[in-house]
Write a protein that holds these residues in place. Sequence first.
Motif, mmCIF file in Angstrom:
data_model
loop_
_atom_site.group_PDB
_atom_site.id
_atom_site.type_symbol
_atom_site.label_atom_id
_atom_site.label_comp_id
_atom_site.label_asym_id
_atom_site.label_seq_id
_atom_site.Cartn_x
_atom_site.Cartn_y
_atom_site.Cartn_z
ATOM 1 N N CYS A 9 0.852 -1.270 0.100
ATOM 2 C CA CYS A 9 -0.112 -0.162 0.114
ATOM 3 C C CYS A 9 0.974 0.994 -0.156
ATOM 4 O O CYS A 9 0.970 2.135 0.840
ATOM 5 N N VAL A 12 3.443 3.255 -5.491
ATOM 6 C CA VAL A 12 2.522 2.354 -6.789
ATOM 7 C C VAL A 12 1.245 2.041 -6.560
ATOM 8 O O VAL A 12 0.165 2.274 -7.294
ATOM 9 N N LEU A 85 6.658 -5.222 -2.689
ATOM 10 C CA LEU A 85 8.481 -5.184 -2.796
ATOM 11 C C LEU A 85 9.087 -6.256 -3.718
ATOM 12 O O LEU A 85 8.386 -7.009 -3.601
ATOM 13 N N PRO A 86 9.960 -6.091 -4.436
ATOM 14 C CA PRO A 86 10.518 -7.007 -5.222
ATOM 15 C C PRO A 86 11.135 -8.377 -4.609
ATOM 16 O O PRO A 86 11.706 -9.386 -4.735
ATOM 17 N N GLN A 88 9.786 -9.526 -2.144
ATOM 18 C CA GLN A 88 8.357 -10.820 -1.345
ATOM 19 C C GLN A 88 7.870 -11.277 -2.756
ATOM 20 O O GLN A 88 6.753 -12.664 -2.906
ATOM 21 N N THR A 106 5.146 -5.754 -10.591
ATOM 22 C CA THR A 106 5.770 -4.990 -12.111
ATOM 23 C C THR A 106 7.716 -4.555 -11.733
ATOM 24 O O THR A 106 8.232 -3.907 -12.177
ATOM 25 N N GLY A 160 4.635 -1.986 -14.790
ATOM 26 C CA GLY A 160 4.427 -1.194 -14.357
ATOM 27 C C GLY A 160 5.313 -0.469 -15.874
ATOM 28 O O GLY A 160 4.765 -0.798 -16.374
ATOM 29 N N ASP A 162 8.739 1.033 -17.106
ATOM 30 C CA ASP A 162 9.367 0.594 -17.611
ATOM 31 C C ASP A 162 10.295 -0.065 -15.821
ATOM 32 O O ASP A 162 10.742 0.177 -15.601
ATOM 33 N N ASN A 203 10.279 3.191 -4.256
ATOM 34 C CA ASN A 203 11.000 3.651 -3.006
ATOM 35 C C ASN A 203 12.765 3.476 -3.252
ATOM 36 O O ASN A 203 12.972 2.510 -3.702
ATOM 37 N N ILE A 206 14.724 0.255 -3.003
ATOM 38 C CA ILE A 206 15.146 -0.508 -4.508
ATOM 39 C C ILE A 206 16.414 0.098 -5.969
ATOM 40 O O ILE A 206 16.997 0.367 -6.546
HETATM 41 P P1 NDP Z 1 7.113 1.842 -1.199
HETATM 42 O O1 NDP Z 1 7.860 1.438 -0.460
HETATM 43 O O2 NDP Z 1 6.032 3.146 -1.289
HETATM 44 O O3 NDP Z 1 5.549 0.906 -1.185
HETATM 45 C C1 NDP Z 1 5.966 -0.496 -0.517
HETATM 46 C C2 NDP Z 1 4.608 -0.822 0.060
HETATM 47 O O4 NDP Z 1 4.455 -2.577 0.047
HETATM 48 C C3 NDP Z 1 4.426 -0.524 1.619
HETATM 49 O O5 NDP Z 1 3.133 -0.334 1.445
HETATM 50 C C4 NDP Z 1 5.332 -1.825 2.202
HETATM 51 O O6 NDP Z 1 4.395 -1.340 3.702
HETATM 52 C C5 NDP Z 1 4.957 -2.952 2.267
HETATM 53 N N1 NDP Z 1 5.808 -3.882 1.566
HETATM 54 C C6 NDP Z 1 7.031 -4.275 1.987
HETATM 55 N N2 NDP Z 1 7.483 -5.227 2.706
HETATM 56 C C7 NDP Z 1 5.887 -5.732 3.187
HETATM 57 C C8 NDP Z 1 5.456 -7.199 3.421
HETATM 58 N N3 NDP Z 1 7.053 -7.805 4.105
HETATM 59 N N4 NDP Z 1 4.095 -7.784 3.604
HETATM 60 C C9 NDP Z 1 3.807 -6.615 3.326
HETATM 61 N N5 NDP Z 1 3.752 -5.549 2.630
HETATM 62 C C10 NDP Z 1 4.536 -5.342 2.960
HETATM 63 O O7 NDP Z 1 7.300 1.523 -2.751
HETATM 64 P P2 NDP Z 1 6.672 1.641 -4.598
HETATM 65 O O8 NDP Z 1 5.251 1.664 -3.973
HETATM 66 O O9 NDP Z 1 7.410 2.689 -4.619
HETATM 67 O O10 NDP Z 1 6.881 0.163 -5.462
HETATM 68 C C11 NDP Z 1 6.636 -0.674 -5.153
HETATM 69 C C12 NDP Z 1 6.923 -1.599 -5.583
HETATM 70 O O11 NDP Z 1 6.925 -0.670 -7.455
HETATM 71 C C13 NDP Z 1 8.149 -2.184 -6.369
HETATM 72 O O12 NDP Z 1 8.445 -3.156 -6.313
HETATM 73 C C14 NDP Z 1 9.293 -0.987 -7.456
HETATM 74 O O13 NDP Z 1 11.117 -2.102 -7.555
HETATM 75 C C15 NDP Z 1 7.749 -1.009 -8.518
HETATM 76 N N6 NDP Z 1 8.325 0.278 -8.793
HETATM 77 C C16 NDP Z 1 8.429 -0.703 -10.976
HETATM 78 C C17 NDP Z 1 8.461 0.638 -11.415
HETATM 79 C C18 NDP Z 1 8.124 0.278 -13.209
HETATM 80 O O14 NDP Z 1 8.198 0.892 -13.993
HETATM 81 N N7 NDP Z 1 8.060 -1.402 -13.323
HETATM 82 C C19 NDP Z 1 8.827 1.992 -11.407
HETATM 83 C C20 NDP Z 1 8.528 2.122 -9.630
HETATM 84 C C21 NDP Z 1 8.414 1.076 -8.907
HETATM 85 P P3 NDP Z 1 5.006 -0.626 4.781
HETATM 86 O O15 NDP Z 1 4.206 0.032 4.462
HETATM 87 O O16 NDP Z 1 4.182 -1.321 6.435
HETATM 88 O O17 NDP Z 1 6.153 -0.064 4.015
#
Ligand code: NDP
Length: 419
Positions: A9, A12, A85-86, A88, A106, A160, A162, A203, A206
């Motif tokens: 949450c 993204v 995140l990647p 998971q 993504t 996503g 890219d 993030n 990452i």
């Molecule tokens: P954020 O750090 O903003 O959000 C990550 C979310 O995942 C948070 O809500 C976090 O929880 C939750 N999370 C992390 N670990 C766990 C866990 N073990 N169990 C449950 N929830 C968990 O990241 P972004 O939104 O910026 O990025 C999300 C994804 O998008 C990433 O994989 C990133 O690499 C990918 N991405 C892809 C792009 C593309 O163009 N293809 C571009 C940008 C991002 P909490 O709120 O508690 O921290």
Amino acid sequence: MSRVLIIGCGGVAQVAIAKCCQNSEVFTEIMIASRTKEKCDAVKARWEKETSTVITTAQVDADKKEELVALINSYKPEVVLNVALPYQDLTIMDACLECGVHYVDTANYEPEDTDDPEWRAIYEKRCQELGFSAYFDYSWQWAYQEKFEQAGLTALCGTGFDPGVTSVFCAYAKKHYFDRIDTIDILDCNGGDHGYPFATNFNPEINLREVSAPGSYMENGKWVEIPAMSIKREYDFPEVGMKDMYLLHHEEIEALGRNMPEVKRIRFFMTFGQSYLTHMNCLENVGMLSTTPIEFEGQQIVPIQFLKALLPDPASLGPRTVGKTNIGCIFTGVKDGKEKTLYIYNVCDHQECYREVGSQAISYTTGVPAMIGTALVASGLWKKPGVFTTDEFDPDPYMEALNKWGLPWVVEENPVLVD
Ligand code: NDP
């Protein structure tokens, strides 16, 4: 029509959720499940009055397969969208297989602990065999091909912008504009300004791992690796202007190299301002980008995770960021016996995104395609058993959906090429 479980949450996810709520015809019910349930509840409260999508929330630790299996079995979604995140990716894929549910993400897998000896042995072998040293690669997820095929389930990886949209642009160019593509340059330009001396747009952990890694590109089917930020070009981006950009390793090169082996060279460039690079170099030089835990006053801390805690939350950049992004692909090749060049790109305005969904354009350009890929899998248009990237399906419905859901694209003939 569909019930979808969204995991994560953050920046993204919040856009993907907003777009699912706009697309209630497909997303009749969604569950938002993340580590911090309060964030899920806040997002639910933000959208539930404006949508007919039924939203529920839950707490889950996506590092624990058993927790995921219990949640999936109780909610019974058709598709799981992983925007956590990647780290998971694999546990969520395992849980989807166990529960018989389709999987979408993504970003490709990378381990949280890069010192894990078991992972490291495989990584070092891969570095030697393939010739690139980024921590993330598709081998871990491609290894699930047979399992998803046998289960009759779809895993759609990297939807996503890219990777994601850029790979769809490649499939679209191949289908409609070229008999043969010779080169692809993927250009990711962020002309946005958030007013902080240093912050990352998604993030931080990452993002900083990605951009501080050595760059690499594919030439004649082989990886060529170069020191980080050692190839620099200038490009005059439509609607943004002249920017410095640097060659990076990026995950779609790996998938495109495998799926379009006829392409002789595939490169990826991203724009960075001098202030970002100076900060990053300094942080790297003092060890703040390290993923190896250190002991500090009796506590174990991972420097890059500590840095993340200090930096602005990317989800908070929305109100401050002004300017536009321009992300796209430049192709050279041949059509009807004649040489041809083409540029397909999208321009996205940070403030327009903020007005629509309360996020900046980087989260927006990732969250919209995450919703689109999930909708295509859920509706059956992009459903086939196995593990796939977005270049492996018919690009037309995805391209249509980009226009409909806020990321319209432009096709430009004879663009200026990158040397
Ligand atoms: P954020 O750090 O903003 O959000 C990550 C979310 O995942 C948070 O809500 C976090 O929880 C939750 N999370 C992390 N670990 C766990 C866990 N073990 N169990 C449950 N929830 C968990 O990241 P972004 O939104 O910026 O990025 C999300 C994804 O998008 C990433 O994989 C990133 O690499 C990918 N991405 C892809 C792009 C593309 O163009 N293809 C571009 C940008 C991002 P909490 O709120 O508690 O921290």
